[in-house]
Design an enzyme around this catalytic site. Structure first.
Site, PDB file in Angstrom:
ATOM      1  CE1 TYR A 130      -3.749  -2.342   6.057  1.00  0.00           C
ATOM      2  CE2 TYR A 130      -3.368  -0.006   5.660  1.00  0.00           C
ATOM      3  CZ  TYR A 130      -3.670  -1.270   5.184  1.00  0.00           C
ATOM      4  OH  TYR A 130      -3.877  -1.466   3.830  1.00  0.00           O
ATOM      5  CB  SER A 167      -0.871   0.020   1.250  1.00  0.00           C
ATOM      6  OG  SER A 167      -1.587   1.244   1.341  1.00  0.00           O
TER       7      SER A 167
HETATM    8  N1  NAP Z   1      -9.187  -0.588   0.578  1.00  0.00           N
HETATM    9  C1  NAP Z   1      -8.099   0.169   0.608  1.00  0.00           C
HETATM   10  O1  NAP Z   1      -8.164   1.423   0.690  1.00  0.00           O
HETATM   11  C2  NAP Z   1      -6.732  -0.466   0.524  1.00  0.00           C
HETATM   12  C3  NAP Z   1      -5.628   0.342   0.153  1.00  0.00           C
HETATM   13  C4  NAP Z   1      -4.376  -0.232   0.061  1.00  0.00           C
HETATM   14  C5  NAP Z   1      -4.213  -1.591   0.290  1.00  0.00           C
HETATM   15  N2  NAP Z   1      -5.290  -2.360   0.648  1.00  0.00           N
HETATM   16  C6  NAP Z   1      -5.074  -3.784   0.905  1.00  0.00           C
HETATM   17  O2  NAP Z   1      -5.865  -4.534   0.007  1.00  0.00           O
HETATM   18  C7  NAP Z   1      -6.053  -5.841   0.547  1.00  0.00           C
HETATM   19  C8  NAP Z   1      -7.513  -6.232   0.391  1.00  0.00           C
HETATM   20  O3  NAP Z   1      -8.314  -5.377   1.226  1.00  0.00           O
HETATM   21  P1  NAP Z   1      -9.693  -4.761   0.736  1.00  0.00           P
HETATM   22  O4  NAP Z   1      -9.519  -3.305   0.607  1.00  0.00           O
HETATM   23  O5  NAP Z   1     -10.238  -5.526  -0.418  1.00  0.00           O
HETATM   24  O6  NAP Z   1     -10.574  -4.977   2.058  1.00  0.00           O
HETATM   25  P2  NAP Z   1     -11.769  -5.994   2.337  1.00  0.00           P
HETATM   26  O7  NAP Z   1     -12.903  -5.698   1.411  1.00  0.00           O
HETATM   27  O8  NAP Z   1     -11.995  -5.909   3.804  1.00  0.00           O
HETATM   28  O9  NAP Z   1     -11.159  -7.419   1.947  1.00  0.00           O
HETATM   29  C9  NAP Z   1     -10.157  -8.030   2.755  1.00  0.00           C
HETATM   30  C10 NAP Z   1      -9.874  -9.403   2.207  1.00  0.00           C
HETATM   31  O10 NAP Z   1      -8.869 -10.020   3.030  1.00  0.00           O
HETATM   32  C11 NAP Z   1      -9.378 -11.240   3.534  1.00  0.00           C
HETATM   33  N3  NAP Z   1      -8.904 -11.467   4.898  1.00  0.00           N
HETATM   34  C12 NAP Z   1      -8.856 -10.566   5.912  1.00  0.00           C
HETATM   35  N4  NAP Z   1      -8.363 -11.146   7.020  1.00  0.00           N
HETATM   36  C13 NAP Z   1      -8.105 -12.442   6.709  1.00  0.00           C
HETATM   37  C14 NAP Z   1      -7.581 -13.563   7.409  1.00  0.00           C
HETATM   38  N5  NAP Z   1      -7.191 -13.464   8.691  1.00  0.00           N
HETATM   39  N6  NAP Z   1      -7.451 -14.742   6.752  1.00  0.00           N
HETATM   40  C15 NAP Z   1      -7.817 -14.849   5.457  1.00  0.00           C
HETATM   41  N7  NAP Z   1      -8.312 -13.836   4.732  1.00  0.00           N
HETATM   42  C16 NAP Z   1      -8.458 -12.646   5.344  1.00  0.00           C
HETATM   43  C17 NAP Z   1     -10.896 -11.079   3.528  1.00  0.00           C
HETATM   44  O11 NAP Z   1     -11.507 -12.335   3.504  1.00  0.00           O
HETATM   45  P3  NAP Z   1     -12.992 -12.487   4.137  1.00  0.00           P
HETATM   46  O12 NAP Z   1     -13.883 -11.568   3.374  1.00  0.00           O
HETATM   47  O13 NAP Z   1     -13.265 -13.942   3.958  1.00  0.00           O
HETATM   48  O14 NAP Z   1     -12.868 -12.073   5.579  1.00  0.00           O
HETATM   49  C18 NAP Z   1     -11.100 -10.305   2.229  1.00  0.00           C
HETATM   50  O15 NAP Z   1     -11.048 -11.150   1.100  1.00  0.00           O
HETATM   51  C19 NAP Z   1      -5.575  -5.777   1.995  1.00  0.00           C
HETATM   52  O16 NAP Z   1      -4.293  -6.360   2.063  1.00  0.00           O
HETATM   53  C20 NAP Z   1      -5.500  -4.276   2.271  1.00  0.00           C
HETATM   54  O17 NAP Z   1      -4.542  -3.979   3.268  1.00  0.00           O
HETATM   55  C21 NAP Z   1      -6.552  -1.835   0.758  1.00  0.00           C
END
Ligand code: NAP
Length: 191
Positions: free
Chosen positions: A81, A68
């Site tokens: 985080y 990120s």
């Molecule tokens: N959204 C943003 O602004 C942003 C920006 C930069 C980077 N990111 C990164 O993008 C990635 C995806 O996040 P997102 O934004 O798509 O958020 P999200 O909608 O909350 O999705 C998170 C994903 O991670 C999985 N996950 C979380 N904890 C887990 C665990 N302990 N074991 C297995 N799977 C787990 C969730 O699975 P379940 O649904 O089954 O729980 C879901 O598929 C993350 O690494 C986050 O740090 C996000």
């Protein structure tokens, strides 16, 4: 335990699982902090090692690690985080260098704020960043996938995020930490 010996070979590993955690560090439950580190760092590295070894043995594979732009700045009121993402951003470039000429490529996807369940799950909806306009998740995923297929080292998605990361590279950490306070402090959505 993950046993890949009997399974189909993995052509592409997209190590994307992760979550945030809002509020001040001293006000968080340590079990939540622990879960964040277990998921974002320990679980990700475990998977990368298991799958990466198999890819190296076969001399082929593509890895995409979701870091990120948060990794470029101290995350006041999301401290663990942002630190976990700094870890992954750094780790990704090191692993890429270790696997140079192995047939396995490593790409780091560095998004900015993106429209997903992330902010709700991290209890950040009462913050400026939680309420801000965000990038489209499908666009971000497509840019990450394309960069992975090209074998690029990293991709910062969107021009605003590119600008933000360029500024972060030349700004003192103490200033970045104060800037982060303004967007992630609990209640900042209404200031
Ligand atoms: N959204 C943003 O602004 C942003 C920006 C930069 C980077 N990111 C990164 O993008 C990635 C995806 O996040 P997102 O934004 O798509 O958020 P999200 O909608 O909350 O999705 C998170 C994903 O991670 C999985 N996950 C979380 N904890 C887990 C665990 N302990 N074991 C297995 N799977 C787990 C969730 O699975 P379940 O649904 O089954 O729980 C879901 O598929 C993350 O690494 C986050 O740090 C996000």
């Amino acid at each position: 335990m993950l046993d890949l010996s009997q399974d189909r070979p993995v052509d592409a590993l997209l190590a994307n699982a992760g979550h945030g955690l809002g509020k001040g560090f001293l006000d968080q439950d340590f079990s939540d902090v622990h879960h964040l580190i277990d998921t974002n760092i320990t679980g990700t590295l475990y998977l990368l090692q298991k799958v990466g070894r198999d890819m190296r043995r076969r001399g082929a594979g593509r890895i995409l690690i979701t870091g990120s732009i948060a990794g470029f700045m101290p995350g006041t009121f999301q401290a663990a985080y942002n630190a976990s993402k700094a870890f992954l951003d750094s780790f990704s470039f090191a692993l890429r260098a270790e696997l140079k000429d192995s047939g396995v490529t490593v790409t780091c996807l560095m998004p900015g704020a993106t429209e997903t369940d992330f902010f709700e799950r991290a209890d950040l909806m009462d913050t400026k960043i939680g309420q801000s306009k965000k990038d489209d998740a499908a666009d971000v995923a497509r840019q990450g996938y394309d960069a992975m297929m090209r074998g690029d080292g990293d991709v910062v998605t969107g021009w605003m995020n590119k600008l933000q990361s360029a500024i972060a590279n030349v700004t003192p950490a103490s200033v970045l930490a104060e800037m982060h306070r303004r967007k992630a402090e609990p209640g900042s959505a209404s200031h």
